[in-house]
Design a protein around this motif. Structure first.
Motif, PDB file in Angstrom:
ATOM      1  N   GLU B 122       0.826  -1.210   0.000  1.00  0.00           N
ATOM      2  CA  GLU B 122       0.000   0.000   0.000  1.00  0.00           C
ATOM      3  C   GLU B 122       0.856   1.255   0.000  1.00  0.00           C
ATOM      4  O   GLU B 122       1.982   1.269   0.498  1.00  0.00           O
ATOM      5  CB  GLU B 122      -0.954   0.002   1.199  1.00  0.00           C
ATOM      6  N   HIS B 124       0.417   5.595   0.636  1.00  0.00           N
ATOM      7  CA  HIS B 124      -0.406   6.712   1.094  1.00  0.00           C
ATOM      8  C   HIS B 124       0.407   7.972   0.820  1.00  0.00           C
ATOM      9  O   HIS B 124       1.309   8.309   1.590  1.00  0.00           O
ATOM     10  CB  HIS B 124      -0.721   6.587   2.586  1.00  0.00           C
ATOM     11  N   ARG B 125       0.140   8.619  -0.266  1.00  0.00           N
ATOM     12  CA  ARG B 125       0.950   9.764  -0.684  1.00  0.00           C
ATOM     13  C   ARG B 125       0.060  10.829  -1.293  1.00  0.00           C
ATOM     14  O   ARG B 125      -0.817  10.525  -2.094  1.00  0.00           O
ATOM     15  CB  ARG B 125       1.998   9.338  -1.725  1.00  0.00           C
ATOM     16  N   ARG B 126       0.331  12.074  -0.890  1.00  0.00           N
ATOM     17  CA  ARG B 126      -0.342  13.219  -1.487  1.00  0.00           C
ATOM     18  C   ARG B 126      -1.864  13.069  -1.446  1.00  0.00           C
ATOM     19  O   ARG B 126      -2.557  13.404  -2.397  1.00  0.00           O
ATOM     20  CB  ARG B 126       0.147  13.420  -2.922  1.00  0.00           C
ATOM     21  N   GLY B 127      -2.368  12.529  -0.348  1.00  0.00           N
ATOM     22  CA  GLY B 127      -3.813  12.384  -0.199  1.00  0.00           C
ATOM     23  C   GLY B 127      -4.415  11.272  -1.027  1.00  0.00           C
ATOM     24  O   GLY B 127      -5.631  11.134  -1.103  1.00  0.00           O
ATOM     25  N   ARG B 128      -3.560  10.452  -1.623  1.00  0.00           N
ATOM     26  CA  ARG B 128      -4.046   9.342  -2.444  1.00  0.00           C
ATOM     27  C   ARG B 128      -3.545   8.033  -1.853  1.00  0.00           C
ATOM     28  O   ARG B 128      -2.408   7.959  -1.394  1.00  0.00           O
ATOM     29  CB  ARG B 128      -3.546   9.489  -3.889  1.00  0.00           C
ATOM     30  N   GLU B 131      -4.101   0.356  -2.318  1.00  0.00           N
ATOM     31  CA  GLU B 131      -3.808  -0.898  -1.610  1.00  0.00           C
ATOM     32  C   GLU B 131      -3.963  -2.040  -2.615  1.00  0.00           C
ATOM     33  O   GLU B 131      -4.929  -2.080  -3.367  1.00  0.00           O
ATOM     34  CB  GLU B 131      -4.793  -1.104  -0.449  1.00  0.00           C
ATOM     35  N   TYR B 143      -7.517  -1.516  -4.283  1.00  0.00           N
ATOM     36  CA  TYR B 143      -8.467  -0.522  -3.768  1.00  0.00           C
ATOM     37  C   TYR B 143      -7.762   0.824  -3.798  1.00  0.00           C
ATOM     38  O   TYR B 143      -6.690   0.989  -3.235  1.00  0.00           O
ATOM     39  CB  TYR B 143      -8.870  -0.892  -2.339  1.00  0.00           C
ATOM     40  N   TYR B 145      -8.306   5.130  -3.347  1.00  0.00           N
ATOM     41  CA  TYR B 145      -9.194   6.204  -2.907  1.00  0.00           C
ATOM     42  C   TYR B 145      -8.384   7.469  -2.680  1.00  0.00           C
ATOM     43  O   TYR B 145      -7.154   7.430  -2.591  1.00  0.00           O
ATOM     44  CB  TYR B 145      -9.946   5.814  -1.629  1.00  0.00           C
ATOM     45  N   GLU B 146      -9.118   8.575  -2.640  1.00  0.00           N
ATOM     46  CA  GLU B 146      -8.474   9.865  -2.396  1.00  0.00           C
ATOM     47  C   GLU B 146      -9.121  10.521  -1.192  1.00  0.00           C
ATOM     48  O   GLU B 146     -10.348  10.490  -1.044  1.00  0.00           O
ATOM     49  CB  GLU B 146      -8.603  10.751  -3.639  1.00  0.00           C
ATOM     50  N   ASP B 147      -8.297  11.113  -0.336  1.00  0.00           N
ATOM     51  CA  ASP B 147      -8.818  11.783   0.855  1.00  0.00           C
ATOM     52  C   ASP B 147      -9.727  12.939   0.447  1.00  0.00           C
ATOM     53  O   ASP B 147      -9.469  13.631  -0.545  1.00  0.00           O
ATOM     54  CB  ASP B 147      -7.663  12.329   1.712  1.00  0.00           C
ATOM     55  N   SER B 149     -12.563  12.974  -0.771  1.00  0.00           N
ATOM     56  CA  SER B 149     -13.273  12.747  -2.031  1.00  0.00           C
ATOM     57  C   SER B 149     -14.065  11.456  -1.911  1.00  0.00           C
ATOM     58  O   SER B 149     -13.709  10.565  -1.133  1.00  0.00           O
ATOM     59  CB  SER B 149     -12.270  12.650  -3.182  1.00  0.00           C
ATOM     60  N   GLU B 152     -13.538   6.338  -5.086  1.00  0.00           N
ATOM     61  CA  GLU B 152     -12.873   5.101  -4.687  1.00  0.00           C
ATOM     62  C   GLU B 152     -13.123   4.074  -5.774  1.00  0.00           C
ATOM     63  O   GLU B 152     -14.117   4.132  -6.491  1.00  0.00           O
ATOM     64  CB  GLU B 152     -13.348   4.589  -3.322  1.00  0.00           C
TER      65      GLU B 152
END
Lengths: 150, 172
Positions: B122, B124-128, B131, B143, B145-147, B149, B152
Motif C-alpha cells: 500500500e 499513502h501519498r499526497r492524499g491518495r 492498496e 483498492y 481512494y483519495e482523501d 473525495s 474510490e
C-alpha cells in the motif's frame, strides 16, 4: 474463536471496542505521519476487548496490551461497527475474559471506514512515522532505510 | 543490521531484467524465471568512463524485497490473534505483480502482513491511497481512494493492470 455469533444488545452503540494493532500494520503516510493499514481491520471475526467487561473488572483499556506490550491500541465504537454490517458480541476466553468480536464480511471500503473511525488509546495520539520506524527496527520487524539494506 | 537467510531465491534483484526505457512496465522481467540480469550495451548508456553498463534496478525493488523478507520471518500467531505465517508463494506472487505494474521511478510500497498468510502492499501519498491485497487463498485485489473525495475504486488485479499503473503514476 466463537462459532455462534450473535449481536449482543447489552453492548450499547457507544461502548468502545479495543483492538490491538501490531506494529507491522502501522505504515508510512503523508508528510512524516504514520498510517494504520486497513489490514488491521480486515478479519471477518475481528477480535476486540469489550470496554464494559473490562470496566466491570476494574481494568483500564491499556490492560488489553498486558500480554502484548509491543502492540499499540485503538478503540472503535460498537455502533460504528454495527452501522457497517458487523455483529458485535462477547466471546470470553480463559486468557481474556473481555474478549469479543466484530463479526462480518469486511469489504475494503468497510475496512477503511473502521480504520478511519478508530481512535488512538496507546499512544494517546497518532505516532510519527519516525517513531514507528525506529520501534520496528528495535524489534527486528523492519524499519530499515533503503541505504541500510544488505 | 539483521542478516537474513535467503529463504526465497525468487526474491532477489537477480531475477530482474533491466528496462532501458522508462515508459514501459517491467512485464518482461519474469517471463523466464532462470533469466539473470543481462547487460546489453547501448550507445546512450555506455558513454560513462568505465564503459560498463550497470543495469537499472528500480529504487523501490530492494526495499520491497527486504520488507517481504521481514514479513517471512514473522512467527505463527504474530499478531496474537491467531494469524498464520506469511506464505512464501504469496510473497513471490506479490513481487511478480509489482514488477509488472511498477515503473522504475515508482515509490516503494509499504508491505504489511495479512492474518491469513497473505500480504498487502500500500501507498499513502499526497492524499491518495492505493492498496493491493494478496490474500492467501483468493485472487489479488486493489483498492484506490483519495482523501476528501468520494472517489474510490476497487477490482481484481488481473483485469486492471492499466488502471493500477495509472494509480501508481498518480502517487509519484
Amino acid at each position: 474463536m466463537a462459532t455462534d455469533h450473535f449481536d449482543d444488545p447489552n453492548i450499547p452503540d457507544e461502548e468502545r471496542l479495543f483492538r490491538r494493532i501490531h506494529l507491522t500494520h502501522v505504515v508510512e503516510g503523508d508528510g512524516g505521519k504514520s498510517e494504520v493499514s486497513s489490514a488491521a481491520f480486515r478479519d471477518t471475526e475481528l477480535s476486540v476487548n469489550l470496554e464494559g467487561v473490562m470496566q466491570a473488572a476494574g481494568r483500564e483499556p491499556q490492560d488489553s496490551l498486558r500480554a502484548h506490550p509491543d502492540d499499540l491500541l485503538m478503540s472503535i465504537a460498537a455502533g460504528v461497527c454495527r452501522r457497517n454490517g458487523q455483529i458485535v458480541g462477547p466471546d470470553p476466553v480463559p486468557e481474556e475474559p473481555a474478549h469479543g468480536y466484530a463479526f462480518g464480511k469486511k469489504s475494503k471500503s468497510i475496512q477503511r471506514t473502521l480504520r478511519d473511525a478508530a481512535g488512538w488509546i496507546v499512544p494517546g495520539e497518532a505516532p510519527s512515522w519516525e517513531e514507528i520506524r525506529l520501534r520496528k527496527k528495535q524489534l527486528g520487524i523492519g524499519g530499515s532505510e533503503p541505504g541500510e539494506l544488505d | 543490521m539483521a542478516t537474513y537467510v535467503p529463504v526465497l531465491p525468487a526474491l532477489t534483484t537477480g531475477l530482474f531484467r533491466p528496462k532501458y526505457a522508462t515508459s514501459g512496465s517491467n512485464a518482461s522481467a519474469f517471463h523466464d524465471r532462470d533469466v539473470r540480469v543481462s547487460v546489453t550495451p547501448r550507445p546512450d548508456c555506455c558513454r560513462l568512463a568505465s564503459l560498463t553498463c550497470e543495469p537499472e534496478v528500480p529504487a523501490w525493488l530492494m526495499p520491497t524485497i527486504q520488507s517481504l523478507r521481514d514479513l517471512l520471518q514473522l512467527p505463527r500467531d504474530w499478531d496474537g490473534y491467531g494469524a498464520v505465517q506469511i506464505q512464501e508463494q504469496v510473497a513471490q506472487k506479490a513481487l511478480l505483480v509489482l514488477v509488472d505494474v511498477m515503473e522504475n521511478d515508482a515509490p516503494a510500497p509499504n508491505v504489511v502482513p495479512l492474518s491469513d498468510g497473505g500480504i498487502q502492499v500500500e501507498w499513502h501519498r499526497r492524499g491518495r491511497s492505493l492498496e493491493i491485497e494478496f490474500p492467501a487463498d483468493e485472487a489479488p485485489g486493489f483498492y484506490y481512494y483519495e482523501d476528501g473525495s468520494e472517489l474510490e475504486s476497487e477490482g481484481q488485479v488481473s483485469r486492471s493492470y492499466d488502471r493500477i499503473q495509472a494509480y501508481i503514476a498518480n502517487l509519484k
